[in-house]
Design a protein around this motif. Structure first.
Motif, PDB file in Angstrom:
ATOM      1  N   ILE A 272       8.543   2.937   4.545  1.00  0.00           N
ATOM      2  CA  ILE A 272       8.511   2.811   5.997  1.00  0.00           C
ATOM      3  C   ILE A 272       8.700   1.347   6.376  1.00  0.00           C
ATOM      4  N   PHE A 273       9.568   1.119   7.345  1.00  0.00           N
ATOM      5  CA  PHE A 273       9.804  -0.231   7.869  1.00  0.00           C
ATOM      6  C   PHE A 273       9.350  -0.262   9.328  1.00  0.00           C
ATOM      7  N   PRO A 274       8.095  -0.662   9.569  1.00  0.00           N
ATOM      8  CA  PRO A 274       7.579  -0.671  10.950  1.00  0.00           C
ATOM      9  C   PRO A 274       8.391  -1.609  11.838  1.00  0.00           C
ATOM     10  N   ARG A 275       8.564  -1.175  13.088  1.00  0.00           N
ATOM     11  CA  ARG A 275       9.257  -1.991  14.097  1.00  0.00           C
ATOM     12  C   ARG A 275       8.426  -1.984  15.368  1.00  0.00           C
ATOM     13  N   ASP A 276       8.871  -2.720  16.367  1.00  0.00           N
ATOM     14  CA  ASP A 276       8.111  -2.788  17.606  1.00  0.00           C
ATOM     15  C   ASP A 276       8.088  -1.421  18.287  1.00  0.00           C
TER      16      ASP A 276
ATOM     17  N   VAL B 169       4.518   7.433  -0.467  1.00  0.00           N
ATOM     18  CA  VAL B 169       4.984   6.801   0.766  1.00  0.00           C
ATOM     19  C   VAL B 169       4.439   5.372   0.814  1.00  0.00           C
ATOM     20  N   PHE B 170       5.327   4.392   0.799  1.00  0.00           N
ATOM     21  CA  PHE B 170       4.928   2.997   0.990  1.00  0.00           C
ATOM     22  C   PHE B 170       4.890   2.745   2.493  1.00  0.00           C
ATOM     23  N   THR B 171       3.718   2.399   2.986  1.00  0.00           N
ATOM     24  CA  THR B 171       3.469   2.412   4.423  1.00  0.00           C
ATOM     25  C   THR B 171       4.033   1.212   5.164  1.00  0.00           C
TER      26      THR B 171
ATOM     27  N   SER C  10       0.830  -1.198   0.000  1.00  0.00           N
ATOM     28  CA  SER C  10       0.000   0.000   0.000  1.00  0.00           C
ATOM     29  C   SER C  10       0.868   1.254   0.000  1.00  0.00           C
ATOM     30  N   TYR C  11       0.393   2.275  -0.677  1.00  0.00           N
ATOM     31  CA  TYR C  11       1.113   3.548  -0.678  1.00  0.00           C
ATOM     32  C   TYR C  11       0.118   4.702  -0.645  1.00  0.00           C
ATOM     33  N   VAL C  12       0.622   5.847  -0.221  1.00  0.00           N
ATOM     34  CA  VAL C  12      -0.155   7.077  -0.164  1.00  0.00           C
ATOM     35  C   VAL C  12       0.616   8.147  -0.920  1.00  0.00           C
ATOM     36  N   GLN C  13      -0.077   8.936  -1.737  1.00  0.00           N
ATOM     37  CA  GLN C  13       0.582  10.037  -2.426  1.00  0.00           C
ATOM     38  C   GLN C  13       0.175  11.354  -1.778  1.00  0.00           C
TER      39      GLN C  13
ATOM     40  N   LEU D 282       9.288  15.429   5.782  1.00  0.00           N
ATOM     41  CA  LEU D 282       8.097  16.100   6.287  1.00  0.00           C
ATOM     42  C   LEU D 282       6.829  15.341   5.901  1.00  0.00           C
ATOM     43  N   GLY D 283       6.734  14.929   4.634  1.00  0.00           N
ATOM     44  CA  GLY D 283       5.542  14.237   4.178  1.00  0.00           C
ATOM     45  C   GLY D 283       5.335  12.908   4.872  1.00  0.00           C
ATOM     46  N   THR D 284       6.398  12.138   5.047  1.00  0.00           N
ATOM     47  CA  THR D 284       6.286  10.840   5.711  1.00  0.00           C
ATOM     48  C   THR D 284       5.873  11.016   7.166  1.00  0.00           C
ATOM     49  N   ALA D 285       6.445  12.003   7.839  1.00  0.00           N
ATOM     50  CA  ALA D 285       6.079  12.262   9.236  1.00  0.00           C
ATOM     51  C   ALA D 285       4.615  12.688   9.350  1.00  0.00           C
ATOM     52  N   PHE D 286       4.130  13.505   8.403  1.00  0.00           N
ATOM     53  CA  PHE D 286       2.715  13.883   8.396  1.00  0.00           C
ATOM     54  C   PHE D 286       1.820  12.660   8.313  1.00  0.00           C
TER      55      PHE D 286
END
Length: 305
Positions: A51-55, A24-26, A5-8, A83-87
């Motif tokens: 983004i690479f989610p972690r614990d 942004v690939f979530t 999944s991604y968001v533009q 900035l965009g990824t943090a948003f």
């Protein structure tokens, strides 16, 4: 076949279809560096983040792990992707150790773990209630002062086109740019850069890109007009260069310490962007470099590989 999944997003703007685009690939777990590079080429945007989610405990200590790619390479740092990824992260939820969901929107700061290290992005609401984000970049490193005759040969400009009162200098808060002061808005509008000459010259210097800035502006609320030409075409907004630019401006007395200023960029591309910048003068140096702005989500999708 796995799907991702991604968001533009449009970054450094309050209006959709303006500013600088970002995909942004979530959840990029399972993607190799070659996969990420191929997906960045597929989007054809200036940058794409993964983004690479972690614990929960690791993210709280180190930040959310993010990698940034252009269509050509991975970058250690870039402003509008940060900035965009943090948003996007600020508006999402994450599962906590006790099984509940904790909204990142309740956290005033989102920390990203990038190749250059941890970069915090602080969120607040402006007077109209709109969400505003501001990243704190690394302290600037000031490098080579360039001969304007050399830059003229590399860019097709004339020596008389440059602001005589300010130096062209390399600065880096994570990605190195030559800040090139141009005298007039008319010259900025007419820039026509042969990229091979530009990058042949940059290859002999301590900088990766050039950032052209002018103190004549289109919008009354702006302090600088800017353009950035690179191998992916022209960039509508360059947050990493904006951090370098405000550091340069404070060091050379164009801005006062902690003075809030706006850089307008992307005007010639019909993607107007507004980058909010400030930095602190510290003796002969500069620190506390902050670059901020607004972000608009425009679409969501899924990539199947």
């Amino acid at each position: 076949m796995p799907s991702y999944s991604y968001v533009q997003l449009d970054v450094f703007t309050q209006k959709a279809l303006q500013g600088n685009q970002l995909a942004v690939f979530t959840d990029a777990r399972g993607l190799s560096p070659a996969d990420m590079q191929a997906l960045a080429r597929e989007t054809r945007l200036a940058e794409t983040t993964f983004i690479f989610p972690r614990d929960f405990a690791t993210e709280r200590e180190k930040g959310v792990q993010v990698r940034i790619f252009t269509t050509e390479e991975e970058l250690p740092f870039a402003g509008h992707p940060t900035l965009g990824t943090a948003f996007l992260l600020h508006g999402s939820g994450r599962r906590t150790q006790d099984g509940g969901v904790r909204l990142r929107a309740s956290e005033p700061v989102i920390n990203l773990e990038l190749t250059v290290g941890k970069v915090p992005v602080t969120f607040s609401r402006d007077g109209k209630g709109q969400l505003f984000g501001e990243m704190t970049q690394n302290d600037p490193v000031f490098g080579q002062i360039h001969k304007k005759e050399d830059i003229a040969r590399a860019t097709g400009l004339n020596a008389a086109d440059f602001d005589p009162d300010l130096p062209a200098q390399t600065v880096s808060t994570g990605l190195s740019f030559v800040i090139v002061p141009v005298k007039s808005l008319a010259t900025m509008h007419a820039l026509s850069i042969e990229t091979k000459k530009l990058f042949d010259y940059l290859g002999t210097t301590d900088a990766k890109f050039m950032y052209f800035v002018c103190r004549e502006v289109e919008h009354s609320g702006s302090k600088f007009h800017a353009r950035m030409i690179f191998y992916n075409g022209e960039d509508p907004a360059t947050g990493s260069a904006a951090g370098d630019c405000v550091s340069w401006a404070v060091k050379h007395g164009v801005l006062k310490s902690d003075e809030q200023a706006v850089i307008e960029q992307g005007i010639e591309m019909k993607r107007p962007s507004f980058i909010h910048v400030r930095a602190t003068k510290a003796g002969d140096g500069v620190n506390n470099v902050r670059v901020g702005g607004y972000v608009v989500e425009v679409m969501r999708g899924e990539a199947t590989i």
